[in-house]
Design a protein around this motif. Structure first.
Motif, mmCIF file in Angstrom:
data_model
loop_
_atom_site.group_PDB
_atom_site.id
_atom_site.type_symbol
_atom_site.label_atom_id
_atom_site.label_comp_id
_atom_site.label_asym_id
_atom_site.label_seq_id
_atom_site.Cartn_x
_atom_site.Cartn_y
_atom_site.Cartn_z
ATOM 1 N N LEU A 460 63.083 52.585 -76.696
ATOM 2 C CA LEU A 460 61.563 52.797 -77.349
ATOM 3 C C LEU A 460 61.180 54.164 -76.993
ATOM 4 N N ALA A 461 60.935 54.734 -78.125
ATOM 5 C CA ALA A 461 60.204 56.274 -77.703
ATOM 6 C C ALA A 461 58.726 56.260 -77.975
ATOM 7 N N ILE A 462 57.793 56.515 -77.036
ATOM 8 C CA ILE A 462 56.647 56.363 -77.088
ATOM 9 C C ILE A 462 56.259 57.685 -76.611
ATOM 10 N N GLY A 463 54.892 57.975 -77.490
ATOM 11 C CA GLY A 463 54.341 59.377 -77.290
ATOM 12 C C GLY A 463 53.264 59.876 -78.230
ATOM 13 N N ASP A 486 63.461 52.810 -81.410
ATOM 14 C CA ASP A 486 62.315 52.313 -82.171
ATOM 15 C C ASP A 486 61.401 53.577 -81.720
ATOM 16 N N VAL A 487 60.521 53.961 -82.684
ATOM 17 C CA VAL A 487 59.518 55.066 -82.298
ATOM 18 C C VAL A 487 58.155 54.615 -82.615
ATOM 19 N N ALA A 488 57.238 54.835 -81.667
ATOM 20 C CA ALA A 488 55.748 54.638 -81.801
ATOM 21 C C ALA A 488 55.094 55.788 -81.288
ATOM 22 N N VAL A 532 61.574 55.824 -73.500
ATOM 23 C CA VAL A 532 61.622 57.253 -73.747
ATOM 24 C C VAL A 532 60.330 57.726 -73.905
ATOM 25 N N VAL A 533 59.688 58.526 -73.073
ATOM 26 C CA VAL A 533 58.483 59.182 -73.224
ATOM 27 C C VAL A 533 58.394 60.659 -73.184
ATOM 28 N N ILE A 534 57.157 61.173 -73.924
ATOM 29 C CA ILE A 534 57.122 62.580 -73.981
ATOM 30 C C ILE A 534 55.642 62.757 -74.444
#
Length: 681
Positions: A460-463, A486-488, A532-534
């Protein structure tokens, strides 16, 4: 048939228009996206004045539709076309090339009085002034008024044909039903989609409708004696305070718009008082009368001048100097437009009247709109052709361009003999499916890249937008490795327990809502192998005690990550890409010309010191504070040992100075995928 007496002029209305316009301009200059309520006042007064005039003229058989439409739209369209021409000049001279297509579309829509529908179509939200803001977004209200002025005379005339002597009563019933329906529609639409409700003609009609109702019943509603000035002062206070008390961008045209609209109506109801302590003296002071005289052209001019100034100076906010310059220029241009355009067209003689005027105006407007749309099509075709060429070239040289050029293993790889303009390969990746932008209410959106079933890993990519810019890389990784990613993403918002600082209060509140929905999503989802965060390294968050900005970011990140449902699931923080230029317009006017002039040599000619473009995003400190957290630093795929360049491996890195282009993001996929895979082993 005896002619009805002409209703007396209400002097307070002129001063009220001046006050409303002054509030609009002040809030546009200093409100940082807040809405004054002045436009809502204009709509209510338009409904009142137009209905009052039409009823009198219909009842006395004076209304001639051809002459009425010709006179009305000549008065509106002449200053409008002057300002649209000026905006086109500003577009070419000071605005980035990337804004030309959308601005040309808005010029055409403004000329056709449908700009509000164009704003809805393009999902453009009403926001604060900035170098990338639409220079014509304020024309939405003119579009709503134009649509009302087109339809309303026919409605009044039809009701008169049916009701005759009972015109006022029957028209009042029609208006009341339509106004209540519009009010309920605005309320419900605002709950479902505030961004659409703000511009929707159907949601805005009730503001015009209550003005029309007042025009039909003013004589019966006016109280006697000292109650009038008291009502007028109350209304004036409501109008003046609206923008300071309410966030109109988030609340109007819902029920809270009754604050400024009701205030305007109270001023009208309380007008004409014989008491000297009423607000009539205040509303008749010379400065307000002057602003009221030039109110229409001043409204048209001030916003494109403000956006152009911010674009020319690379500023993101209005300073006192900017306010003085923009306001002075706006007043001068408004006065000139009023003196030499607006006033003369009201004095056009009988030679240009009736059907001749009625036909000429739409023909001219159609020519302007058609010519502008033709220009838009030409610009978009050029961009599409260049985009297709850039994408094809990037595909041909995959593995040799962009980030791959920084990989020692690709030494000797044959690349293109020219610089690839990665900007032209830009397409907003996956659009609205995983991108929460400015919609109200906030909707947490997630898109899935790679296989939805049968995957080997689920991430899960968050940012914020810096997460969204990596969608092309995430897609490549997911498809090549059989992972589900998954991208949010949310504009201006990332996974941090602390609130952002330096942004409007409304933006902070919307970010809180998104993070709350994120927390709900995380608690409900199972089977995630890594977060995954950025986020952008340009943001700052609230500091506690004497925390440094970087420390506050780290603490806020660590606090947020600690709230994840399962601590055994790792957090993988990607260090933010270098911020080559923090201003979109400065990048377009300083960095881009350097790249265009230097060509393949831009990699060295346009480079900047590494320390100048690398910023602390707080991720390193947060990883140290958080068990089972890891950091991926891809800086070496952007920078040499001492410098960073806007061009790497014959590919332009940046879209706008602080967002990397999708084509460059795709070249990061092998290296980002390897780093994540190593962590997950």
């Amino acid at each position: 048939m005896p002619q009805p007496p002409r209703p007396p002029r209400i002097a307070e209305i002129h001063g009220l228009r001046g006050l409303a316009l002054a509030l609009v301009v002040v809030f546009h200059l200093f409100g940082n996206g807040r809405v004054s309520g002045g436009v809502d006042v204009f709509l209510a007064l338009t409904g009142f004045l137009v209905t009052r005039s039409l009823v009198r003229r219909v009842a006395s058989s004076e209304l001639r539709l051809a002459d009425h439409y010709g006179r009305t739209f000549l008065r509106l369209s002449a200053p409008t076309l002057v300002v649209l021409t000026g905006t086109a000049v500003l577009m070419v001279t000071v605005m980035p090339r990337s804004m030309w297509s959308s601005t040309l579309r808005e010029i055409a829509a403004s000329a056709a009085y449908v700009l509000n529908w164009e704003m809805i179509r393009s999902q453009l939200a009403y926001g604060a002034a900035g170098p990338s803001a639409s220079p014509l977004q304020h024309f939405w209200s003119l579009a709503v008024q134009g649509q009302f002025l087109l339809v309303w005379p026919v409605v009044v005339l039809v009701v008169w044909r049916v009701a005759r002597a009972r015109l006022r009563l029957v028209l009042a019933l029609v208006v009341a039903v339509a106004t209540v329906a519009s009010f309920v529609f605005a309320w419900r639409l605002g709950i479902a989609d505030q961004q659409v409700a703000y511009f929707h003609t159907g949601a805005r009609f009730w503001e015009l409708g209550v003005g029309a109702l007042l025009a039909l019943g003013l004589d019966r509603l006016r109280p006697p004696g000292a109650a009038r000035p008291m009502l007028a002062w109350t209304g004036l206070l409501l109008v003046a305070s609206s923008g300071f008390v309410l966030d109109g961008a988030a609340l109007f045209p819902g029920p809270w718009a009754l604050w400024p609209v009701g205030g305007a109506l109270l001023v009208v109801i309380g007008s004409g008082s014989a008491y000297s302590w009423g607000p009539q003296r205040l509303l008749s002071v010379r400065p307000l009368r002057f602003v009221a005289d030039i109110s229409f052209p001043l409204y048209l001019w001030h916003w494109p001048l403000l956006v152009a100034w911010l674009s020319w100076t690379y500023a993101t906010r209005t300073t006192l100097l900017a306010a003085v310059v923009v306001l002075s220029a706006s007043v001068v241009l408004a006065w000139l437009t009023h003196r030499f355009v607006e006033v003369p067209v009201t004095r056009v003689g009988p030679r240009f009247a009736g059907v001749g005027r009625l036909v000429t105006i739409p023909v001219v407007l159609a020519l302007v709109a058609g010519t502008t749309m033709a220009g838009t099509t030409a610009v978009e075709r050029q961009d599409a052709a260049a985009r297709a060429a850039a994408v094809a070239a990037a595909k041909k040289y995959t593995g040799c361009i962009g980030a791959a050029a920084m990989d020692p293993a690709t030494a000797g790889c044959e690349g293109p003999d020219r610089l690839l303009d990665a900007r032209l390969g830009y397409q907003a990746p996956d659009g609205s499916e995983c991108w929460s932008n400015k919609e109200r209410p906030v909707r947490f959106k997630v898109c899935t890249l790679g296989p939805a079933r049968g995957y080997t890993r689920r991430l899960l990519a968050i940012g914020d937008s810096h997460n969204h810019q990596l969608v092309p890389a995430y897609r490549e990784i997911a498809e090549r490795r059989g992972w589900r990613i998954d991208v949010a993403s949310r504009a201006g918002c990332h996974w941090n327990a602390r609130d952002r600082v330096g942004t409007p209060r409304t933006t902070v509140e919307l970010c809180r809502q998104w993070k709350s929905q994120l927390a709900t999503y995380l608690s409900a989802e199972r089977g995630i192998d890594a977060y995954v965060v950025i986020h952008s390294s340009q943001v700052s968050v609230e500091a506690v005690s004497d925390e440094a900005p970087g420390e506050a970011l780290s603490q806020g990140l660590a606090e947020a990550w600690a709230s994840r449902p399962n601590p055994s699931v790792p957090v993988i923080a990607i260090r933010d890409s270098p911020i080559f230029e923090g201003s979109t317009t400065r990048f377009a006017r300083v960095v881009q010309p350097c790249i265009d002039d230097a060509g393949l040599a831009a990699g060295s000619t346009c480079a900047r010191d590494r320390d100048r473009v690398l910023r602390d995003d707080g991720s390193a400190g947060a990883v140290r504070l958080t068990p089972n957290a890891h950091r991926v630093d891809l800086t070496d795929y952007f920078c040499e040992a001492d410098t960073c360049s806007p061009v790497v491996g014959n590919l332009q890195v940046y879209q706008d100075g602080f967002h990397i282009s999708p084509l460059y993001a795709a070249t990061l996929a092998p290296y980002l995928g390897d780093r994540i895979a190593t962590i997950l082993r």
